[in-house]
Design an enzyme around this catalytic site. Structure first.
Site, mmCIF file in Angstrom:
data_model
loop_
_atom_site.group_PDB
_atom_site.id
_atom_site.type_symbol
_atom_site.label_atom_id
_atom_site.label_comp_id
_atom_site.label_asym_id
_atom_site.label_seq_id
_atom_site.Cartn_x
_atom_site.Cartn_y
_atom_site.Cartn_z
ATOM 1 N N SER A 180 0.798 -1.230 0.000
ATOM 2 C CA SER A 180 0.000 0.000 0.000
ATOM 3 C C SER A 180 0.826 1.274 0.000
ATOM 4 O O SER A 180 0.392 2.283 -0.548
ATOM 5 C CB SER A 180 -0.962 -0.001 1.188
ATOM 6 N N HIS A 208 -5.006 -3.066 -3.037
ATOM 7 C CA HIS A 208 -4.598 -2.108 -4.073
ATOM 8 C C HIS A 208 -4.393 -2.746 -5.441
ATOM 9 O O HIS A 208 -4.062 -2.067 -6.400
ATOM 10 C CB HIS A 208 -3.323 -1.377 -3.638
ATOM 11 N N LYS A 240 -11.527 1.126 -2.398
ATOM 12 C CA LYS A 240 -10.471 1.659 -3.257
ATOM 13 C C LYS A 240 -10.949 1.650 -4.716
ATOM 14 O O LYS A 240 -11.816 2.427 -5.048
ATOM 15 C CB LYS A 240 -9.179 0.900 -2.989
HETATM 16 C C1 PLP Z 1 -6.970 0.165 2.913
HETATM 17 C C2 PLP Z 1 -6.415 -1.159 3.285
HETATM 18 C C3 PLP Z 1 -7.070 -1.968 4.209
HETATM 19 C C4 PLP Z 1 -8.239 -1.489 5.018
HETATM 20 O O1 PLP Z 1 -9.398 -1.488 4.263
HETATM 21 P P1 PLP Z 1 -10.626 -0.595 4.762
HETATM 22 O O2 PLP Z 1 -11.794 -1.131 4.010
HETATM 23 O O3 PLP Z 1 -10.282 0.798 4.384
HETATM 24 O O4 PLP Z 1 -10.731 -0.781 6.236
HETATM 25 C C5 PLP Z 1 -6.585 -3.239 4.426
HETATM 26 N N1 PLP Z 1 -5.487 -3.682 3.786
HETATM 27 C C6 PLP Z 1 -4.804 -2.922 2.914
HETATM 28 C C7 PLP Z 1 -3.591 -3.458 2.246
HETATM 29 C C8 PLP Z 1 -5.256 -1.625 2.640
HETATM 30 O O5 PLP Z 1 -4.578 -0.837 1.818
#
Ligand code: PLP
Length: 387
Positions: A180, A208, A240
């Site tokens: 990330s 991602h 995302k």
């Molecule tokens: C954003 C993210 C999360 C958390 O997801 P949310 O739905 O925002 O709680 C978990 N793992 C990774 C790798 C992320 O980038």
């Protein structure tokens, strides 16, 4: 009165160390431009990679579902909160990922906490990449299993750490798919081989990678063509590239059924609003069918990389829509971000503990809605950063 001198002192220390975090209030929908404090800023920090968060048809599906189902889901999935839209989305995501079943969670953070603790426990060992997302690290710690971290993407180091594993000991290797904060990829084929050799679960959180990678947007696992046996626990988030909210776990019938029975962050929380599930069903169709969004993203990333090299910027080994520029200490990252802000560009400064000490950075992200002109504008501003 509560004694809180220690809290004030801690806040002060964070300020002194340039680690204090603040929030900016946005007064527009997500998009290439965001309205902040009456100013229009060109946005390079969103994870809305495909530009679906404000897509008219995704919004329309949301509205229609709200008309039919109202807003709240009313309860947890195991009580009376599991609706038609949730169930349909789970089935469509199972098809999309090529897995037997999918389970929706309310956030990715909760999915990661719940899954590791449900599958692992005392006596087991969880192996995690040092750069894993905080939710994966927290999940490993919370599970009660022995917790070991290996050097980033370093198979030799992981192998060495797995050396003492007993034949009857439960084990799990946990990794981000696309990392990330670095944007690089985990070596999934090698991880999968090692996991199978050792009889360990492999859990991949591709928050991602979904949307941006793979022929149909099914992420790094699709790009590497790894099936359910090779990656038995696959996590994706919906906030995302899908542009909505929530998360899912994809895997075998027996793993999903175990999660329904045992994952506390699934059981003891309110289900997502049904309209979010309905909107996500529509955005899933765009993820699958609009391959031009992935192509555009790739083109923009390449244009950025070429331009960045020309002006002598140090890039990280990332091919994804996450293109970090490591600057060093927190103050340097903050000042660079502030400098860009003055020119109308929003690029977030990422500081410890989100990234390791000494690797504070600008984390630049691209969206399929950016144009080549936007990239050039960013490059121009980066070139003007004080050394
Ligand atoms: C954003 C993210 C999360 C958390 O997801 P949310 O739905 O925002 O709680 C978990 N793992 C990774 C790798 C992320 O980038």
């Amino acid at each position: 009165m509560v004694k809180q001198n220690n809290l004030l002192a801690t806040l002060d220390e964070l300020k002194q160390a340039n680690l204090y975090r603040t929030r900016r209030i946005i007064d527009s929908a997500q998009g290439v431009y965001l309205r902040v404090d009456g100013r229009k800023l060109l946005n390079f920090c969103s994870n809305d990679y495909l530009g679906l968060a404000n897509h008219p048809q995704v919004i329309e599906s949301f509205k229609q579902a709200v008309d039919k189902y109202g807003v709240g889901s009313g309860s947890a999935h195991l009580v009376c909160g599991h609706g038609y839209e949730h169930h349909a989305l789970e089935e469509e995501l199972a098809d999309f990922t090529g897995r037997e079943r999918v389970l929706l969670f309310s956030t990715g953070y909760m999915a990661n906490l719940g899954v590791i603790a449900a599958l692992m426990g005392k006596g087991g060992v969880v192996y995690e990449d040092k750069l894993n997302h905080a939710s994966l690290l927290d999940g490993g710690l919370l599970s009660g299993a022995k917790f070991k971290r290996y050097l980033h993407n370093d198979m030799h180091n992981l192998q060495a750490k797995m050396h003492g594993l007993m034949p009857d000991q439960q084990a799990m290797i946990v990794t981000d798919g696309v990392f990330s904060m670095d944007g690089d990829y985990a070596p999934l084929e090698a991880l999968s081989e090692l996991a199978q050799q050792q009889g360990a679960y492999l859990m991949v959180d591709d928050a991602h990678g979904f949307g941006g990678l793979g022929a149909t947007g099914a992420g790094l696992v699709e790009q590497c063509q790894l099936n359910q046996q090779q990656v038995p626990v696959l996590v994706g988030t919906l906030g995302k590239a899908f542009g909505t909210s929530g998360a899912f776990v994809a895997g075998s019938e027996v793993i999903i059924e175990t999660l329904i029975q045992k994952a506390r962050t699934y059981i003891y929380t309110t289900a997502l609003p049904p309209a979010i599930a309905a909107a996500t069903r529509t955005s899933l169709q765009f993820v699958i069918n609009d391959s031009w969004r992935r192509d555009k993203l790739k083109m923009l990333v390449q244009r950025f990389q070429t331009g960045a090299r020309q002006i002598g910027l140090d890039l990280m080994p990332s091919e994804s829509a996450i293109q970090p520029i490591v600057l060093g200490n927190s103050l340097q990252a903050l000042q660079a971000s502030e400098h860009l802000l003055q020119q109308g560009l929003w690029v977030s400064a990422i500081r410890p503990p989100t990234v390791p000490e000494g690797s504070a950075r600008l984390r630049i992200t691209f969206s399929a809605q950016h144009t080549e002109q936007h990239i050039d504008q960013l490059l121009c501003a980066l070139e003007g950063l004080p050394a």
